[in-house]
Write a protein that holds these residues in place. Structure first.
Motif, PDB file in Angstrom:
ATOM      1  N   ILE A  32       0.840   4.247  -2.970  1.00 26.01           N
ATOM      2  CA  ILE A  32       1.009   5.714  -2.655  1.00 26.01           C
ATOM      3  C   ILE A  32       1.809   6.606  -2.936  1.00 26.01           C
ATOM      4  N   CYS A  33       3.637   6.465  -2.605  1.00 26.62           N
ATOM      5  CA  CYS A  33       4.506   6.496  -2.827  1.00 26.62           C
ATOM      6  C   CYS A  33       4.673   6.914  -4.126  1.00 26.62           C
ATOM      7  N   ILE A  86       2.019   7.221  -6.674  1.00 30.84           N
ATOM      8  CA  ILE A  86       1.218   7.833  -7.263  1.00 30.84           C
ATOM      9  C   ILE A  86       1.314   9.761  -6.724  1.00 30.84           C
ATOM     10  N   VAL A 105       1.010  -0.934  -0.251  1.00 29.19           N
ATOM     11  CA  VAL A 105      -0.398   0.256   0.151  1.00 29.19           C
ATOM     12  C   VAL A 105       1.134   1.186   0.053  1.00 29.19           C
ATOM     13  N   THR A 106       1.614   1.272   1.187  1.00 27.96           N
ATOM     14  CA  THR A 106       2.816   2.576   1.060  1.00 27.96           C
ATOM     15  C   THR A 106       3.718   2.732  -0.374  1.00 27.96           C
TER      16      THR A 106
END
Length: 446
Positions: free
Chosen positions: A114-115, A117, A110-111
């Motif tokens: 997000i990073c 993006i 998940v991290t």
């Protein structure tokens, strides 16, 4: 006698100094080799210029975030596992190991998404200047691709260490670090890929290191097992997270303060960012030996606390501090004398050397207080005293350093930036001694 009982007997009956040293050696070797890679990587990238060298320091702050996630689930799981094994609950240890590993892998994915993006904002938010940003963006892209494997490598290594099997973890980390150094040389200079080569080498080596560590569990080399059937989402995850939170907080604050330090140093240009990044790498190299000794103490503390052997916990605590002090004083003296020469190895620039030398010497002077602070935090975490471990982590790495840096940077400029970390470390001794006294007085009363 089965394998589990043999390990329990070893952890609760072997003389404490001998046990801590035997568990510390593979951990120290792992940390030293990993830090040799970090230093070599810094030196290699330093040949590409100040901006590229600064980019490594910028991304190092993000890698500390990944390490924070891995350490939260690794230290959280490991602390509980060692106490469960000390209490002869091997199935409970497998539940904790499986839950910690699977949750860490999921969160890291998940991290990563997000990073990616928000990659541009991430790089600038980490403290990049406009000249450093292109290098940092290239480097961090490869770090993100390997993020799930990097995070879970930290988790698996900590579980192995808390089981008293640090030598197994050492194998995976050693191979990964050696491959990383070789990969840097081949990709950066042989294939002329520059900083992209450094990123590719790091990503590939992390994946290989993960594969080796995970294979230890699959091949039955460990007491705890990792399997989906042992996964427990509810209260087990919460217990792991709260136990490992001091590590997450410590690593997270280290990352935040690295970003803040880079941001404050960037006012004085890329040489200042490069100098403080190099100082951080050299300082961590020396302190890592003391950390390695402390990590050898943690499974001893956890096992014996779980088995009710508080006398061995206390003996291990004081032995760890004394041994760490002796080593850090010797190393600190050597680094102090040769500070300028060490800085020049990584970036032979007059301004970088001048800024870095003073900062590094100040760090050497204050290293003498580090063992008491680190060992006390490790004591609380390994014995399940989550609140006090969290308070000490927050105090040393954030509540003292952040305001000290911001105030001194405005009062004394660049000199204040160099002085902030040493002063914060000195101030952190006061609460550390208070909590350590409370812990042993409480155990004596019981």
């Amino acid at each position: 006698m089965n394998k589990f009982m043999t390990q329990l007997q070893r952890m609760t009956e072997t003389p404490v100094p001998k046990l801590i040293i035997s568990l510390s050696i593979p951990t120290i070797i792992s940390m030293l080799v990993t830090n040799v890679y970090n230093l070599v990587d810094t030196a290699f990238v330093g040949t590409l210029g100040n901006s590229a060298s600064g980019a490594v320091g910028i991304v190092f702050g993000f890698m500390a975030i990944l390490q924070a996630i891995g350490f939260m689930f690794g230290q959280g799981s490991g602390s509980i596992i060692s106490r469960k094994l000390g209490a002869q609950d091997s199935e409970g240890a497998s539940i904790v190991a499986s839950t910690g590993f699977i949750t860490a892998f999921a969160i890291s994915i998940v991290t990563e998404i997000i990073c990616f993006i928000f990659l541009d904002s991430l790089v600038m938010g980490l403290g990049s200047t406009t000249t450093i940003a292109p290098y940092a963006k290239t480097y961090i892209s490869f770090i993100l691709l390997a993020a799930p494997f990097t995070v879970t490598s930290f988790t698996l290594n900590n579980i192995l260490r808390y089981e008293g099997k640090a030598s197994l973890g050492m194998i995976g980390l050693l191979i990964g670090a050696v491959l990383n150094i070789c990969g840097d040389a081949i990709l950066m200079f042989g294939l002329h890929l520059g900083i992209a080569g450094a990123g590719i080498s790091t990503a590939v080596s992390q994946i290989i290191s993960f594969s080796i560590l995970f294979s230890m569990f699959l091949r039955g080399k460990t007491t705890s097992k990792i399997s989906l059937r042992y996964y427990r989402l509810q209260h087990v995850v919460l217990e792991i997270a709260t136990t490992g939170f001091p590590s997450m907080l410590r690593q997270g604050l280290n990352s935040f303060t690295t970003v803040l330090l880079n941001s404050e140093a960037s006012v004085y240009g890329d040489p200042a960012v490069a100098a403080m990044s190099i100082v951080s790498r050299i300082t961590f190299f020396t302190v890592s030996i003391a950390i390695g000794i402390g990590q050898g103490f943690q499974p001893v503390s956890g096992f014996n606390y779980g088995a009710g052997r508080f006398d061995r916990v206390k003996k291990g605590y004081f032995f760890t501090i004394m041994l760490s002090e002796c080593i850090l004083v010797i190393l600190g003296l050597i680094v102090f004398i040769f500070s300028g020469d060490l800085i020049s190895i990584f970036r032979n620039n007059e301004t970088v050397i001048e800024i870095g030398t003073r900062a590094l010497r100040l760090q050497c002077l204050i290293q003498v207080v580090m063992p008491i602070c680190m060992t006390t935090e490790m004591l609380f975490q390994s014995t399940g005293n989550k609140l006090f471990a969290t308070i000490l982590s927050a105090t040393r790495n954030g509540l003292l350093f952040i305001p000290t840096l911001l105030i001194l940077a405005r009062i004394r400029g660049l000199a204040g930036i160099q002085e902030a970390q040493p002063l914060a470390s000195l101030l952190s001794v006061i609460p550390t001694l208070f909590f350590a006294f409370w812990f042993f007085k409480k155990q004596l009363a019981e």
